[in-house]
Scaffold this motif. Sequence first.
Motif, PDB file in Angstrom:
ATOM      1  N   PHE A 114       0.785  -1.227  -0.152  1.00  0.00           N
ATOM      2  CA  PHE A 114       0.075   0.029   0.266  1.00  0.00           C
ATOM      3  C   PHE A 114       0.761   1.259   0.090  1.00  0.00           C
TER       4      PHE A 114
ATOM      5  N   ARG B  41      -6.426   4.995 -12.243  1.00  0.00           N
ATOM      6  CA  ARG B  41      -6.082   4.215 -10.960  1.00  0.00           C
ATOM      7  C   ARG B  41      -6.704   4.930  -9.838  1.00  0.00           C
TER       8      ARG B  41
ATOM      9  N   LYS C 199      -9.718   6.157  -9.693  1.00  0.00           N
ATOM     10  CA  LYS C 199     -11.212   5.561  -9.958  1.00  0.00           C
ATOM     11  C   LYS C 199     -11.303   4.029  -9.540  1.00  0.00           C
ATOM     12  N   GLY C 200      -9.945   3.462  -9.573  1.00  0.00           N
ATOM     13  CA  GLY C 200     -10.096   1.973  -9.121  1.00  0.00           C
ATOM     14  C   GLY C 200     -10.384   1.100 -10.457  1.00  0.00           C
TER      15      GLY C 200
ATOM     16  N   SER D 283      -5.917  -2.336 -12.072  1.00  0.00           N
ATOM     17  CA  SER D 283      -5.275  -2.706 -10.791  1.00  0.00           C
ATOM     18  C   SER D 283      -3.972  -2.026 -10.561  1.00  0.00           C
ATOM     19  N   ALA D 284      -3.284  -2.141  -9.213  1.00  0.00           N
ATOM     20  CA  ALA D 284      -2.058  -1.549  -8.972  1.00  0.00           C
ATOM     21  C   ALA D 284      -0.986  -2.153  -9.759  1.00  0.00           C
ATOM     22  N   ARG D 285      -1.217  -3.391 -10.425  1.00  0.00           N
ATOM     23  CA  ARG D 285      -0.221  -3.917 -11.290  1.00  0.00           C
ATOM     24  C   ARG D 285      -0.310  -3.419 -12.670  1.00  0.00           C
ATOM     25  N   THR D 286      -1.425  -3.090 -13.156  1.00  0.00           N
ATOM     26  CA  THR D 286      -1.497  -2.389 -14.486  1.00  0.00           C
ATOM     27  C   THR D 286      -1.257  -0.994 -14.626  1.00  0.00           C
TER      28      THR D 286
ATOM     29  N   VAL E 238       0.954  -6.071   3.279  1.00  0.00           N
ATOM     30  CA  VAL E 238       0.150  -5.727   2.164  1.00  0.00           C
ATOM     31  C   VAL E 238      -0.364  -4.178   2.661  1.00  0.00           C
ATOM     32  N   PHE E 239      -1.091  -3.959   3.742  1.00  0.00           N
ATOM     33  CA  PHE E 239      -1.606  -2.801   4.085  1.00  0.00           C
ATOM     34  C   PHE E 239      -1.017  -1.837   4.890  1.00  0.00           C
TER      35      PHE E 239
ATOM     36  N   LYS F 210     -13.504  -1.396  -6.380  1.00  0.00           N
ATOM     37  CA  LYS F 210     -12.595  -0.818  -7.101  1.00  0.00           C
ATOM     38  C   LYS F 210     -11.222  -1.241  -6.978  1.00  0.00           C
ATOM     39  N   LEU F 211     -11.170  -2.663  -7.237  1.00  0.00           N
ATOM     40  CA  LEU F 211      -9.783  -3.196  -7.096  1.00  0.00           C
ATOM     41  C   LEU F 211      -8.857  -2.765  -6.002  1.00  0.00           C
TER      42      LEU F 211
ATOM     43  N   ASP G  48      -5.166 -10.221  -9.742  1.00  0.00           N
ATOM     44  CA  ASP G  48      -4.525  -9.111  -9.576  1.00  0.00           C
ATOM     45  C   ASP G  48      -5.152  -8.575  -8.143  1.00  0.00           C
ATOM     46  N   ASP G  49      -4.402  -8.280  -7.018  1.00  0.00           N
ATOM     47  CA  ASP G  49      -4.594  -7.613  -5.824  1.00  0.00           C
ATOM     48  C   ASP G  49      -5.386  -8.387  -4.957  1.00  0.00           C
TER      49      ASP G  49
END
Lengths: 273, 457
Positions: free
Chosen positions: A176, A235, A237-238, A241-244, B176-177, B270-271, B293-294
């Motif tokens: 995070f 990103r 807006k979600g 993904s974090a990876r993309t 992770v967080f 939202k991912l 993912d995620d």
Amino acid sequence: MLQASWADYLRIAFYFVAMLFFYRDFLRENKVANRMGVAILSFVFLLDSFGIVDYVVQHHHFPIYTAAQATILFSWLLIVVSLIMSWLLRIDYFVFLLTLFGFAFSLFDVVIHRHATTLHVVQRSDLLLLHIATALLSYLAFSVGMIFSILYFLQAFSLREKRFESGPFLRLPPLFTLERYSFRSALIGEILLGLTIVYGDIWYAMLTGHWLDEDKKSIMSFLLFWHYALFLFLRSKGWISARTAAILQWIGYLGIVINFFVVSLVVSKYHQW
Amino acid sequence: MGIILVGLNYRTAPVELREQFSIPESAIEDYLKELLYQDGIEEAVLVSTCNRTEIYVVADTPTRALSSIETLLATLSHVNPQEFRTHLYLYQDLHAVKHLLRVVTGLDSMVVGETQILGQVRTAFLTAQQHHATGHIFNVLFRDAIAFGKRVQTETSIGQSAVSVSYAAVSLAKKVFGTLSQQTVLVVGAGKMADLTIKHLQAQGVERVLIVNRTFARAQEKALQYGGQALSIDRLADALCEADIVISSSGGQDYLIHPQVLAKRMTTRKLRPIFLIDIAVPRNIDPALAKWDDIYVYDIDDLQNVVASGMAHRQQEAQQVELMIEEQVTAFEHWRVSQDGVRLIASLQKKANAVQDAVLDSLFHKLPSLDERERKVVQKHLQSVVNQLLREPIASVKAFSQMEDGKEQLEIIARAFGLETAVESQSEANHFTVNHSPAPVKERQDQFRVIGTLSTI
């Protein structure tokens, strides 16, 4: 400013030694190596700072109006960020990667850029100074964001592949945090890049009476601005993904590097840097 | 003066015996006073935890000190000394210093690298200091040891990796967080491991806990226990939409959490990453989710691997800490030698002043006609002679005090100046420091576990 070639190579040599110490710490945690790296990098920082102050005292303006000067100033900014990060956040991996980048950048400057660039003094004004300064700071912010996105990938990989004894798992901050740093750096870079484009266009319009709309570097910067804007929007807006998001950031940064080195040196008729 | 440590810990004594030697906080002052009341004991610190009871003293002769400590332990435990002697260990001087450093860094703890012991030693030292039981040596030794313990925590990561399965889940979640206070935890099912994990998570600041169980009444019971919200099993998909961390320990053969259930969550959240811990066997969470993912999925084997790597990492760090301890012990030894030098210089000056005073008395007695001014001139010149004579020896003492093997030279200087008392006490102190088991202690070796090297314990 250190102009003599032996001074440049001496600086590069110190930079290289600092990087070796950070690399030692990167391979396996070693506080002594890390401290040595920070000490030597601090020495390079002092050398550069002395050169910059000396130049300002002699010429009464910042060494920013030639490609070589701007490159050294950018390299100095990288060192400042490295030292601040090693002091504040203590993310050894970040410091190593930024030092590696700074070293590669300085080496490129000494070996290729310096000789390829004509050191002409361009028309100076406050707007031009702002244009160059915001451009350098935006590159810096994008570089920081890029490194954090690499670190994000390393940490995500170690978590996903369950490599609980690996260096990234043990030594990197949480996912995070890395993503947040990466996103915010890119956001800052985006704002600064926007200002750079605006300042540059206004300055050119004031100087010549028309917009610089056909220069390759200006077009490339404009495209990069929209690339980063899209990535930041998606990103936040979600929707990705974090990876993309990290991959998009890498693509954007590749564009920054191409714009900085290739477009400036080879393609652009107007921009030398 | 030498440092003596007598103690017992979880390695040398079973809990039935250790509990009898536990010193209540309220009684520490009395025991400290009792120790200091004994002839020859100058300083004392008592460390008493669930895993160890250790008595540190500074004493002039080991034999008397050991006897006093043994008496104290017998009084404390109401156990016959014959029964507990074989469970005791004894360290002297640098070995005692080294042991203290191993204790404060957690190397001597049951869980290597644990940090609680540092606070316990600090409290023990402050308590002793508060009751005026510490002096020059322990003030330096314990302050340095506590600072060293903190330095080890800062400069190494010996105490950072998880060593229990339940905490491994928390440490993974933190990877992770970062901070967990804003995260929502969903617990599916019930079980001891899930309970422990919730407790760890709540200790990390987690406030929102959702509990889903096949039996709703059981979910309500758990919700009451942890201040959470109970939900029935058919609301699992909704609960997943809100959750950041999921701990699943439900019974049953089928996967409770699978791609279809989570698809809704990943769209509505939202991912945002989701962290899934499956501690059930058979598993509740479809491992195929790990490819998304995620989404981070871990089962009980993964948690055990985290623990194993955590233990291995602590052991690896312990090697580095051992090297740091060696350096710290050497630094303390240098300080002790420098203190010997200070004492020798004081003795030298004291003797020189005594000789000077005696000569002046004799001189003034034989020359009574000297007026006050003449007396002062004579006194000043004699003082100058003494100072000039002492300048070189004092410089040598200072130089030898800084050397690693300076003790012998200090002894030679002491003997050369006829400081017999100083030489004797110096010699005794040196034997006590350098030789780990001096003659008086050897007599007690049949009774105590005198530790020559730390590896023997």
